[in-house]
Design an enzyme around this catalytic site. Structure first.
Site, PDB file in Angstrom:
ATOM      1  N   ARG A   1       0.844  -1.212   0.000  1.00 53.91           N
ATOM      2  CA  ARG A   1       0.000   0.000   0.000  1.00 53.91           C
ATOM      3  C   ARG A   1       0.875   1.256   0.000  1.00 53.91           C
ATOM      4  NH1 ARG A   1      -1.610   2.010   4.503  1.00 53.91           N
ATOM      5  NH2 ARG A   1      -2.346   0.110   5.494  1.00 53.91           N
TER       6      ARG A   1
ATOM      7  N   LYS B   1      -7.172   4.666 -20.604  1.00 56.43           N
ATOM      8  CA  LYS B   1      -7.342   5.060 -22.008  1.00 56.43           C
ATOM      9  C   LYS B   1      -6.021   4.898 -22.775  1.00 56.43           C
ATOM     10  CE  LYS B   1     -11.363   6.200 -20.312  1.00 56.43           C
ATOM     11  NZ  LYS B   1     -11.739   7.534 -19.890  1.00 56.43           N
TER      12      LYS B   1
ATOM     13  N   ASP C   1      -6.928  17.604 -16.517  1.00 59.75           N
ATOM     14  CA  ASP C   1      -7.179  16.215 -16.930  1.00 59.75           C
ATOM     15  C   ASP C   1      -6.697  16.059 -18.373  1.00 59.75           C
ATOM     16  OD1 ASP C   1      -8.291  13.885 -17.954  1.00 59.75           O
ATOM     17  OD2 ASP C   1     -10.206  14.115 -16.905  1.00 59.75           O
TER      18      ASP C   1
ATOM     19  N   TYR D   1     -15.708  15.522 -18.221  1.00 60.40           N
ATOM     20  CA  TYR D   1     -16.008  14.093 -18.273  1.00 60.40           C
ATOM     21  C   TYR D   1     -17.173  13.781 -17.316  1.00 60.40           C
ATOM     22  CZ  TYR D   1     -15.317   9.093 -17.556  1.00 60.40           C
ATOM     23  OH  TYR D   1     -15.509   7.745 -17.448  1.00 60.40           O
TER      24      TYR D   1
HETATM   25  C1  LIG Z   1     -12.214   7.952 -18.594  1.00 65.56           C
HETATM   26  C2  LIG Z   1     -11.951   9.305 -18.163  1.00 65.56           C
HETATM   27  C3  LIG Z   1     -11.780   9.609 -16.812  1.00 65.56           C
HETATM   28  C4  LIG Z   1     -11.974   8.582 -15.731  1.00 65.56           C
HETATM   29  O1  LIG Z   1     -11.012   7.579 -15.768  1.00 65.56           O
HETATM   30  P1  LIG Z   1     -11.308   6.081 -15.259  1.00 65.56           P
HETATM   31  O2  LIG Z   1      -9.990   5.420 -15.433  1.00 65.56           O
HETATM   32  O3  LIG Z   1     -12.390   5.539 -16.115  1.00 65.56           O
HETATM   33  O4  LIG Z   1     -11.724   6.187 -13.845  1.00 65.56           O
HETATM   34  C5  LIG Z   1     -11.490  10.907 -16.468  1.00 65.56           C
HETATM   35  N1  LIG Z   1     -11.378  11.870 -17.394  1.00 65.56           N
HETATM   36  C6  LIG Z   1     -11.536  11.617 -18.708  1.00 65.56           C
HETATM   37  C7  LIG Z   1     -11.387  12.728 -19.684  1.00 65.56           C
HETATM   38  C8  LIG Z   1     -11.828  10.340 -19.139  1.00 65.56           C
HETATM   39  O5  LIG Z   1     -12.010  10.103 -20.426  1.00 65.56           O
END
Ligand SMILES: *Cc1c(COP(=O)(O)O)cnc(C)c1O
Length: 406
Positions: A52, A203, A178, A104
């Site tokens: 952890r 992603k 982000d 998002y």
């Molecule tokens: C998918 C996504 C997230 C969230 O990520 P997860 O790994 O699904 O929790 C946050 N911001 C954007 C722009 C995303 O496309």
């Protein structure tokens, strides 16, 4: 901990270059699938004690990510939303934050939850309107959440100007960005004045849709310490096996993204030539094409387009073969979706309407397949749905100059 290489290479090289102090000189990062590490003695704890708090495979990944994101510190957690959870825990009860109005869906959900509980005061504004955002920053503003390009509306935010103006008003405001849509291959937000960058590694970073993960990066030692404290306290650090898989996925990030955006540019042009209203920053008629170019090294692999008719959009989505109907993006294979019914269904219909969110919008997330096959697949779906008439076929084919196999 693997030694940091002295020289910084270009991103493509850093992604595949590996230097570790593994005892057997393993050429890929070894997987330490262990929750605990024995101490050498009662007084000598050693570098790792409990996963952890730290694990060598996760450390390897984090060092690699820090180099790629041009950060000083990077942390791997269990998802993109996990990143946002960690970051919002840096705030205190009642703190005010500014967030975009086209974020998002999951980001919107978590911020709304915290707002409704009274933990935070969240103000949503159109972050593409730089002057409006600057006018909303006050001494009470503690964090600003930005995303660019937003998806699926593909709105571009002037990250440089907002960060600069916010820090002039108050150097302690934390600008959070982000960068899931662009990935470190196409954008380095920390170079544009951002304090914390995070990405859903589910992603592009991983690229194969077989793990969930998130990365948080910063250049500030003080923020890094606070972020690490939360990760260690809540136990959301990425597991060794997922860290290992992410290390593997990262090796091909540069060539994947290159191919995805090459395909995406062709498909955007094809749909635009066919007469649809296409949203893609790589098209010269995108209202913020130049702004995007001034911040990024490319235009990415996600576009959206409108058909003017919800039923027709549904038919198109249901009639593709190669494009899978799925949420998410960044994977090697192409996906198609209707955000209003899928990824953005967590934003209620009224709010979507207020934000001019077209209900007929189709989002395409482009993979690394052969681009002629993808355009061929879309053409079949457009014809079947009636969005394009059979009479237009010759014209349609000439518009793209590709060999169709209908
Ligand atoms: C998918 C996504 C997230 C969230 O990520 P997860 O790994 O699904 O929790 C946050 N911001 C954007 C722009 C995303 O496309």
């Amino acid at each position: 901990m693997p030694p940091k290489s002295k020289k910084a290479y270009s991103l493509e090289t850093e992604l595949v270059f590996s230097k570790s102090n593994d005892q057997y000189n393993a050429s890929v990062p070894p997987l330490y699938q262990s929750a605990t590490f024995k101490q050498a003695s009662l007084d000598n704890m050693g570098e790792y004690d409990y996963t952890r708090s730290g694990n060598p495979t996760r450390t390897y990944l984090q060092n690699n990510m820090a180099r790629i994101m041009k950060a000083e510190h990077a942390f791997a957690v269990t998802s993109g939303m996990g990143c946002l959870d960690v970051i919002t825990r840096l705030l205190s009860p009642g703190d005010e934050v500014i967030a975009g109005d086209d974020l998002y869906g999951g980001t919107h959900r978590l911020l709304t939850y915290l707002n409704n509980k009274g933990d935070l005061k969240v103000h949503h504004h159109d972050t593409t309107n730089t002057e409006l955002i600057i006018s909303k920053i006050s001494s009470a503003t503690k964090m600003i959440f930005l995303e660019s390009p937003t998806n699926p509306l593909i709105k571009v935010v002037d990250v440089r100007s907002i960060s600069k103006a916010a820090h002039e008003i108050n150097p302690d405001i934390i600008i959070v960005f982000d960068n899931t849509m662009m990935s470190p291959v196409l954008m380095t937000p920390l170079d544009l004045g951002v304090d914390i960058q995070y990405e859903s590694a589910t992603k592009y970073l991983n690229g194969h849709h077989d793990i969930m993960a998130g990365i948080i990066a910063t250049r500030s030692a003080q923020l890094a310490e606070r972020v690490y404290f939360v990760i260690n306290s809540t136990g959301c650090g990425l597991s060794p096996f997922d860290s290992w898989l992410l290390c593997r996925g990262l090796k091909t990030l540069a060539i994947r993204v290159e191919r995805q955006q090459e395909n995406c540019q062709k498909i955007a042009q094809f749909l635009s030539n066919t007469g649809f209203k296409v949203r893609y920053p790589g098209l010269k008629d995108h209202p913020q094409h130049e702004l995007h170019k001034s911040m990024c090294r490319g235009f990415g692999g996600v576009l959206s387009f409108e058909t003017g008719n919800i039923k027709m959009s549904e038919k198109i989505v249901e009639n593709t073969d190669i494009f899978g109907i799925a949420v998410s993006f960044g994977c090697v294979n192409s996906l198609i979706s209707m955000p209003c019914k899928m990824s953005h269904a967590s934003i209620d219909a009224k709010t979507r309407e207020e934000r001019d969110f077209p209900e007929d919008l189709i989002r395409l997330c482009i993979g690394i397949e052969n681009s002629d096959d993808l355009i061929d697949d879309l053409t079949k779906a457009l014809l079947k749905s009636g969005a394009v008439k059979v009479n237009d076929r010759d014209e349609l084919f000439n518009a793209v100059n590709v060999q169709f196999k209908l």
